[in-house]
Design a protein around this motif. Structure first.
Motif, mmCIF file in Angstrom:
data_model
loop_
_atom_site.group_PDB
_atom_site.id
_atom_site.type_symbol
_atom_site.label_atom_id
_atom_site.label_comp_id
_atom_site.label_asym_id
_atom_site.label_seq_id
_atom_site.Cartn_x
_atom_site.Cartn_y
_atom_site.Cartn_z
ATOM 1 N N ALA A 86 41.266 42.887 137.438
ATOM 2 C CA ALA A 86 40.320 43.272 138.494
ATOM 3 C C ALA A 86 38.995 43.744 137.890
ATOM 4 C CB ALA A 86 40.940 44.353 139.377
ATOM 5 N N LYS A 87 39.077 44.536 136.833
ATOM 6 C CA LYS A 87 37.834 45.055 136.233
ATOM 7 C C LYS A 87 37.052 43.955 135.526
ATOM 8 C CE LYS A 87 35.919 48.251 136.485
ATOM 9 N NZ LYS A 87 34.748 48.304 137.437
ATOM 10 N N ILE A 88 37.749 43.082 134.800
ATOM 11 C CA ILE A 88 37.025 42.013 134.087
ATOM 12 C C ILE A 88 36.377 41.061 135.103
ATOM 13 C CG2 ILE A 88 37.200 40.107 132.403
ATOM 14 C CD1 ILE A 88 37.483 42.948 131.156
ATOM 15 N N LEU A 89 37.099 40.750 136.169
ATOM 16 C CA LEU A 89 36.493 39.917 137.215
ATOM 17 C C LEU A 89 35.245 40.594 137.769
ATOM 18 C CD1 LEU A 89 39.252 38.437 139.571
ATOM 19 C CD2 LEU A 89 37.548 37.186 138.235
ATOM 20 N N ASP A 90 35.350 41.889 137.960
ATOM 21 C CA ASP A 90 34.241 42.667 138.490
ATOM 22 C C ASP A 90 33.000 42.558 137.568
ATOM 23 O OD1 ASP A 90 32.897 44.596 140.026
ATOM 24 O OD2 ASP A 90 33.656 46.240 138.800
ATOM 25 N N GLY A 146 44.255 50.654 141.940
ATOM 26 C CA GLY A 146 43.307 51.174 142.925
ATOM 27 C C GLY A 146 42.711 52.493 142.449
ATOM 28 N N ALA A 147 43.573 53.368 141.913
ATOM 29 C CA ALA A 147 43.104 54.676 141.437
ATOM 30 C C ALA A 147 42.236 54.524 140.188
ATOM 31 C CB ALA A 147 44.297 55.582 141.150
ATOM 32 N N VAL A 148 42.650 53.647 139.272
ATOM 33 C CA VAL A 148 41.875 53.433 138.032
ATOM 34 C C VAL A 148 40.486 52.893 138.370
ATOM 35 C CG1 VAL A 148 41.726 52.028 135.919
ATOM 36 C CG2 VAL A 148 43.910 53.080 136.554
ATOM 37 N N LEU A 149 40.440 51.940 139.294
ATOM 38 C CA LEU A 149 39.174 51.267 139.595
ATOM 39 C C LEU A 149 38.189 52.138 140.378
ATOM 40 C CD1 LEU A 149 40.634 47.723 140.321
ATOM 41 C CD2 LEU A 149 39.390 48.439 138.267
ATOM 42 N N GLU A 150 38.630 53.316 140.778
ATOM 43 C CA GLU A 150 37.680 54.251 141.397
ATOM 44 C C GLU A 150 36.762 54.872 140.345
ATOM 45 O OE1 GLU A 150 39.685 57.145 143.785
ATOM 46 O OE2 GLU A 150 40.378 55.584 145.176
#
Ligand SMILES: [Fe+2]
Ligand SMILES: [Fe+2]
Length: 310
Positions: A86-90, A146-150
């Motif tokens: 999710a983060k790399i896509l972001d 979800g919590a990490v990506l905050e």
């Protein structure tokens, strides 16, 4: 947004694409090949599981404890890879209308991590079929992601980089040289390692790029977030090491003294903290890049937070 005047190192991303194409593997055809895990052998080597510190256990018990840890180790990867993708896509967003080589390299990175999650999901089912009931890995990857990506991208990239470095370190230093591990278990991490090597290269390009966007105050806040993330990881490690130790004690056909029970629990927690935190943050490549971006005072803050886990 791309930081102004930032030069994307296209050739380095191109090398990652080249590596990714060269070593690309398939779960069934290359890794599993219709095989099962050999339960007469250890899964994780002692260098990672640290079970050799429990001198009162016999060989069968140490092997079983290494298999429990090995099951957790595989599940842990499948689960962190959810927020990694999710983060790399972001962060690919910055390259959408820019360097298309960097974009392709990062998309391949995500594609590989999706495959890794599928691999770890499949082997969890295979391990569960051969191990006594009662093992638990209760973490919901989406909830944790979800919590990490905050947290800010800078803090999450720090976590991702340390994970991708320790993946390689564990394989090269401990798994590869051990001749007595389950062959399939060893192969899972051989193939995983092959694709992880270029992920860490890209992390080390993207994290500093993100760093250049930040003001001093934002970076300072990101340091706090990184400390919070490490605290959350440790919460998971405390609960999982306790659960794994209790599973081991429940399945063992003999009783242990109170002192031995404490030592087993302590050994697992120490091993997990080393596996998922210290072997990453103490990696020379992590230390070098991290210290190049932060002040001495910020480094001390992180150092103090880590010392509390010792
Ligand atoms: Fe992976
Ligand atoms: Fe990776």
């Amino acid at each position: 947004m791309q930081p102004t005047n930032y030069k994307v190192e296209t050739e380095r991303y191109a090398k990652c694409i080249e590596g990714s194409k060269r070593i690309r593997w398939d779960i069934d055809k290359d890794v599993l090949r219709g095989r099962e895990f050999d339960f007469s052998k250890k899964f994780l080597p002692d260098g990672i599981s640290q079970v050799d510190r429990l001198d009162f256990l016999n060989d069968d018990e140490r092997r079983f404890l290494s298999q429990i840890q090995g099951r957790t180790y595989a599940s842990m990867f499948g689960f962190v890879e959810r927020f990694i993708v999710a983060k790399i896509l972001d962060i690919t967003r910055d390259h959408w209308l820019g360097d298309q080589v960097a974009l392709e390299a990062l998309i391949r990175f995500c594609d590989e991590e999706l495959k890794h999650q599928e691999l770890f999901k499949q082997i969890e089912i295979m391990m569960a079929n051969h191990m006594p009931a009662g093992y638990s890995f209760p973490w919901d990857p989406n909830e944790v992601a979800g919590a990490v990506l905050e947290k800010s991208t800078w803090a999450v990239m720090a976590l991702i980089y340390e994970i991708e470095l320790f993946t390689q370190e564990h394989y090269k230093k401990s798994i590869e040289p051990d001749e007595n591990l389950s062959e399939l278990y060893k192969d899972v991490f051989l193939y995983h390692w092959k694709e992880e090597a270029h992920h860490a290269v890209m992390d080390a390009l993207e994290w500093p790029r993100e760093d250049q966007k930040l003001t001093q105050a934002e970076r300072d806040r990101a340091i706090d977030e990184l400390i919070e993330l490490v605290g959350s990881v440790d919460g998971i490690l405390q609960a999982q090491s306790k659960s794994d130790a209790e599973y081991f004690l429940k399945i063992s056909d003999r009783s242990f003294s109170e002192d031995e029970v404490v030592r087993i629990k302590d050994c697992l927690l120490k091993a997990y903290r080393w596996q998922y935190v210290f072997s990453g943050v103490e990696h020379p490549r992590f230390k070098a890049l991290f210290s190049s971006m932060i002040t001495e005072a910020q480094g001390q803050r992180v150092g103090q937070a880590l010392a509390s886990l010792m």
